[in-house]
Design a protein around this motif. Structure first.
Motif, PDB file in Angstrom:
ATOM      1  N   VAL A 282      17.847   2.423  33.767  1.00 34.91           N
ATOM      2  CA  VAL A 282      19.185   2.873  33.355  1.00 34.91           C
ATOM      3  C   VAL A 282      20.218   1.799  33.657  1.00 34.91           C
ATOM      4  CG1 VAL A 282      20.996   4.597  33.738  1.00 34.91           C
ATOM      5  CG2 VAL A 282      18.621   5.315  33.480  1.00 34.91           C
ATOM      6  N   ARG A 283      20.050   1.078  34.757  1.00 32.65           N
ATOM      7  CA  ARG A 283      20.994  -0.012  35.052  1.00 32.65           C
ATOM      8  C   ARG A 283      20.967  -1.051  33.940  1.00 32.65           C
ATOM      9  NH1 ARG A 283      19.619  -0.106  41.115  1.00 32.65           N
ATOM     10  NH2 ARG A 283      21.371   1.047  41.967  1.00 32.65           N
ATOM     11  N   ILE A 284      19.766  -1.393  33.469  1.00 32.18           N
ATOM     12  CA  ILE A 284      19.655  -2.353  32.364  1.00 32.18           C
ATOM     13  C   ILE A 284      20.318  -1.775  31.123  1.00 32.18           C
ATOM     14  CG2 ILE A 284      18.032  -3.439  30.754  1.00 32.18           C
ATOM     15  CD1 ILE A 284      16.088  -3.658  33.169  1.00 32.18           C
ATOM     16  N   LYS A 285      20.029  -0.525  30.825  1.00 28.11           N
ATOM     17  CA  LYS A 285      20.592   0.127  29.645  1.00 28.11           C
ATOM     18  C   LYS A 285      22.119   0.136  29.710  1.00 28.11           C
ATOM     19  CE  LYS A 285      21.259   4.498  28.492  1.00 28.11           C
ATOM     20  NZ  LYS A 285      21.370   5.822  28.478  1.00 28.11           N
ATOM     21  N   HIS A 286      22.676   0.460  30.863  1.00 28.25           N
ATOM     22  CA  HIS A 286      24.136   0.475  30.996  1.00 28.25           C
ATOM     23  C   HIS A 286      24.711  -0.917  30.835  1.00 28.25           C
ATOM     24  CE1 HIS A 286      24.764   4.591  33.121  1.00 28.25           C
ATOM     25  NE2 HIS A 286      24.105   4.695  31.990  1.00 28.25           N
ATOM     26  N   GLY A 287      23.959  -1.926  31.212  1.00 30.62           N
ATOM     27  CA  GLY A 287      24.418  -3.304  31.051  1.00 30.62           C
ATOM     28  C   GLY A 287      24.556  -3.712  29.589  1.00 30.62           C
ATOM     29  N   LEU A 288      23.914  -2.971  28.695  1.00 29.83           N
ATOM     30  CA  LEU A 288      24.010  -3.289  27.279  1.00 29.83           C
ATOM     31  C   LEU A 288      25.278  -2.724  26.655  1.00 29.83           C
ATOM     32  CD1 LEU A 288      20.291  -2.752  26.293  1.00 29.83           C
ATOM     33  CD2 LEU A 288      21.462  -4.899  26.767  1.00 29.83           C
ATOM     34  N   GLY A 289      25.963  -1.891  27.423  1.00 28.47           N
ATOM     35  CA  GLY A 289      27.276  -1.399  27.036  1.00 28.47           C
ATOM     36  C   GLY A 289      27.380  -0.869  25.626  1.00 28.47           C
ATOM     37  N   GLU A 290      28.282  -1.478  24.858  1.00 29.77           N
ATOM     38  CA  GLU A 290      28.602  -0.997  23.515  1.00 29.77           C
ATOM     39  C   GLU A 290      27.416  -1.027  22.563  1.00 29.77           C
ATOM     40  OE1 GLU A 290      31.435   0.557  22.550  1.00 29.77           O
ATOM     41  OE2 GLU A 290      31.766   0.427  24.710  1.00 29.77           O
ATOM     42  N   ALA A 291      26.420  -1.831  22.858  1.00 32.07           N
ATOM     43  CA  ALA A 291      25.269  -1.923  21.960  1.00 32.07           C
ATOM     44  C   ALA A 291      24.559  -0.583  21.806  1.00 32.07           C
ATOM     45  CB  ALA A 291      24.280  -2.971  22.480  1.00 32.07           C
ATOM     46  N   LEU A 292      24.689   0.290  22.776  1.00 31.48           N
ATOM     47  CA  LEU A 292      24.023   1.588  22.704  1.00 31.48           C
ATOM     48  C   LEU A 292      25.002   2.719  22.403  1.00 31.48           C
ATOM     49  CD1 LEU A 292      21.407   1.284  25.579  1.00 31.48           C
ATOM     50  CD2 LEU A 292      21.024   1.145  23.125  1.00 31.48           C
ATOM     51  N   HIS A 293      26.120   2.404  21.759  1.00 28.38           N
ATOM     52  CA  HIS A 293      27.100   3.451  21.461  1.00 28.38           C
ATOM     53  C   HIS A 293      27.350   3.671  19.979  1.00 28.38           C
ATOM     54  CE1 HIS A 293      27.919   4.318  25.582  1.00 28.38           C
ATOM     55  NE2 HIS A 293      28.158   3.053  25.840  1.00 28.38           N
ATOM     56  N   SER A 294      26.631   3.003  19.099  1.00 28.15           N
ATOM     57  CA  SER A 294      26.807   3.240  17.667  1.00 28.15           C
ATOM     58  C   SER A 294      26.127   4.553  17.298  1.00 28.15           C
ATOM     59  CB  SER A 294      26.182   2.096  16.866  1.00 28.15           C
ATOM     60  OG  SER A 294      24.769   2.162  16.981  1.00 28.15           O
ATOM     61  N   ALA A 295      26.353   5.005  16.080  1.00 36.30           N
ATOM     62  CA  ALA A 295      25.732   6.252  15.621  1.00 36.30           C
ATOM     63  C   ALA A 295      24.200   6.123  15.624  1.00 36.30           C
ATOM     64  CB  ALA A 295      26.238   6.612  14.235  1.00 36.30           C
ATOM     65  N   ALA A 296      23.684   4.998  15.130  1.00 31.73           N
ATOM     66  CA  ALA A 296      22.231   4.796  15.110  1.00 31.73           C
ATOM     67  C   ALA A 296      21.679   4.756  16.531  1.00 31.73           C
ATOM     68  CB  ALA A 296      21.879   3.502  14.376  1.00 31.73           C
ATOM     69  N   ALA A 297      22.403   4.120  17.421  1.00 30.66           N
ATOM     70  CA  ALA A 297      21.960   4.030  18.813  1.00 30.66           C
ATOM     71  C   ALA A 297      21.942   5.411  19.460  1.00 30.66           C
ATOM     72  CB  ALA A 297      22.855   3.089  19.595  1.00 30.66           C
ATOM     73  N   GLN A 298      22.940   6.216  19.166  1.00 31.63           N
ATOM     74  CA  GLN A 298      22.989   7.548  19.772  1.00 31.63           C
ATOM     75  C   GLN A 298      21.787   8.385  19.370  1.00 31.63           C
ATOM     76  OE1 GLN A 298      24.966   8.630  22.335  1.00 31.63           O
ATOM     77  NE2 GLN A 298      25.254   6.423  22.245  1.00 31.63           N
ATOM     78  N   GLU A 299      21.315   8.196  18.145  1.00 32.12           N
ATOM     79  CA  GLU A 299      20.109   8.914  17.702  1.00 32.12           C
ATOM     80  C   GLU A 299      18.906   8.485  18.542  1.00 32.12           C
ATOM     81  OE1 GLU A 299      17.520   8.925  13.676  1.00 32.12           O
ATOM     82  OE2 GLU A 299      19.689   9.187  13.412  1.00 32.12           O
ATOM     83  N   VAL A 300      18.768   7.194  18.781  1.00 28.30           N
ATOM     84  CA  VAL A 300      17.653   6.681  19.585  1.00 28.30           C
ATOM     85  C   VAL A 300      17.801   7.127  21.040  1.00 28.30           C
ATOM     86  CG1 VAL A 300      16.550   4.579  20.464  1.00 28.30           C
ATOM     87  CG2 VAL A 300      17.210   4.735  18.059  1.00 28.30           C
ATOM     88  N   VAL A 301      19.018   7.037  21.573  1.00 29.89           N
ATOM     89  CA  VAL A 301      19.263   7.451  22.958  1.00 29.89           C
ATOM     90  C   VAL A 301      18.982   8.949  23.112  1.00 29.89           C
ATOM     91  CG1 VAL A 301      21.039   7.714  24.734  1.00 29.89           C
ATOM     92  CG2 VAL A 301      20.834   5.558  23.481  1.00 29.89           C
ATOM     93  N   SER A 302      19.431   9.750  22.156  1.00 30.49           N
ATOM     94  CA  SER A 302      19.173  11.199  22.209  1.00 30.49           C
ATOM     95  C   SER A 302      17.682  11.498  22.155  1.00 30.49           C
ATOM     96  CB  SER A 302      19.887  11.908  21.061  1.00 30.49           C
ATOM     97  OG  SER A 302      21.275  11.819  21.225  1.00 30.49           O
ATOM     98  N   ALA A 303      16.953  10.711  21.386  1.00 24.09           N
ATOM     99  CA  ALA A 303      15.503  10.910  21.289  1.00 24.09           C
ATOM    100  C   ALA A 303      14.796  10.567  22.596  1.00 24.09           C
ATOM    101  CB  ALA A 303      14.936  10.073  20.142  1.00 24.09           C
ATOM    102  N   SER A 304      15.472   9.870  23.495  1.00 28.63           N
ATOM    103  CA  SER A 304      14.843   9.512  24.771  1.00 28.63           C
ATOM    104  C   SER A 304      14.854  10.680  25.760  1.00 28.63           C
ATOM    105  CB  SER A 304      15.511   8.285  25.380  1.00 28.63           C
ATOM    106  OG  SER A 304      16.839   8.554  25.760  1.00 28.63           O
ATOM    107  N   TRP A 305      15.720  11.664  25.554  1.00 31.33           N
ATOM    108  CA  TRP A 305      15.794  12.790  26.490  1.00 31.33           C
ATOM    109  C   TRP A 305      14.497  13.587  26.591  1.00 31.33           C
ATOM    110  CZ3 TRP A 305      18.492  14.731  30.408  1.00 31.33           C
ATOM    111  CH2 TRP A 305      19.716  14.146  30.703  1.00 31.33           C
ATOM    112  N   PRO A 306      13.877  13.974  25.472  1.00 34.43           N
ATOM    113  CA  PRO A 306      12.652  14.784  25.608  1.00 34.43           C
ATOM    114  C   PRO A 306      11.540  14.117  26.425  1.00 34.43           C
ATOM    115  CG  PRO A 306      13.515  15.007  23.395  1.00 34.43           C
ATOM    116  CD  PRO A 306      14.320  13.919  24.072  1.00 34.43           C
TER     117      PRO A 306
END
Length: 183
Positions: free
Chosen positions: A98-122
């Motif tokens: 998660v520290r690495i992921k947070h370091g990517l900042g805005e790269a994981l905040h687009s609409a496409a990224a949110q779909e991938v991030v949401s898919a990581s929850w299950p």
């Protein structure tokens, strides 16, 4: 839509090298250039762009692979450690990820990224459920603990500083949480 042709062995090898290097480079320097990643992976920029036409595409695939590794780490931890130690070990791994992921900042905040991030929850929630079930079977935690509650509680771990002092604080916080899980 026609099925995509299978990739050649050398193309797969290049793709894996790019992803492995990108994971490490982006962990060190979240704003690293794609050209620097290609160079360290030993491929040309064209090869990188054939596999990942945008920076976002590369970052999202690195993220997806990281989630896959986290899911696999649950099985490995339960196979090699007592359940409660497996839980500790896995949350330490998750914290680093998660520290690495947070370091990517805005790269994981687009609409496409949110779909991938949401898919990581299950898969993450399922991993925590498996760890809790093993701990419950061993009598180390009380029954009925909600995996999502545990993830939310443990989120404090990746907010600690990435330093020896932060690691000590994370250990203390994890112990406090685990003490609260006990029967």
């Amino acid at each position: 839509m026609p099925e995509a042709a299978p990739q050649r062995a050398d193309a797969l090898k290049n793709r894996e090298a790019i992803l492995r290097v990108a994971h490490d480079v982006l962990a060190e320097t979240p704003d690293a250039s794609l050209n620097s990643i290609a160079k360290r992976a030993g491929v040309g920029a064209g090869t990188l762009y054939r596999h990942f036409p945008t920076r976002e595409a590369l970052i999202l695939e690195v993220h997806r692979q990281g989630i896959d590794r986290l899911a696999d780490a649950v099985t490995d931890a339960l196979a090699t450690l007592p359940p409660l130690e497996a839980l500790r070990s896995w949350f330490t791994t998750l914290t680093g990820y998660v520290r690495i992921k947070h370091g990517l900042g805005e790269a994981l905040h687009s609409a496409a990224a949110q779909e991938v991030v949401s898919a990581s929850w299950p898969p993450v929630t399922e991993g925590v459920r498996r760890l809790l079930d093993a701990c419950e079977e061993a009598g180390e935690v009380r029954p009925g603990i909600d995996p999502v509650d545990v993830i939310m509680l443990m989120s404090c771990l990746w907010r600690t500083p990435d330093s020896p002092e932060g690691a000590a604080q994370a250990d203390r916080l994890m112990q406090l949480a685990i003490d609260g899980f006990r029967p």
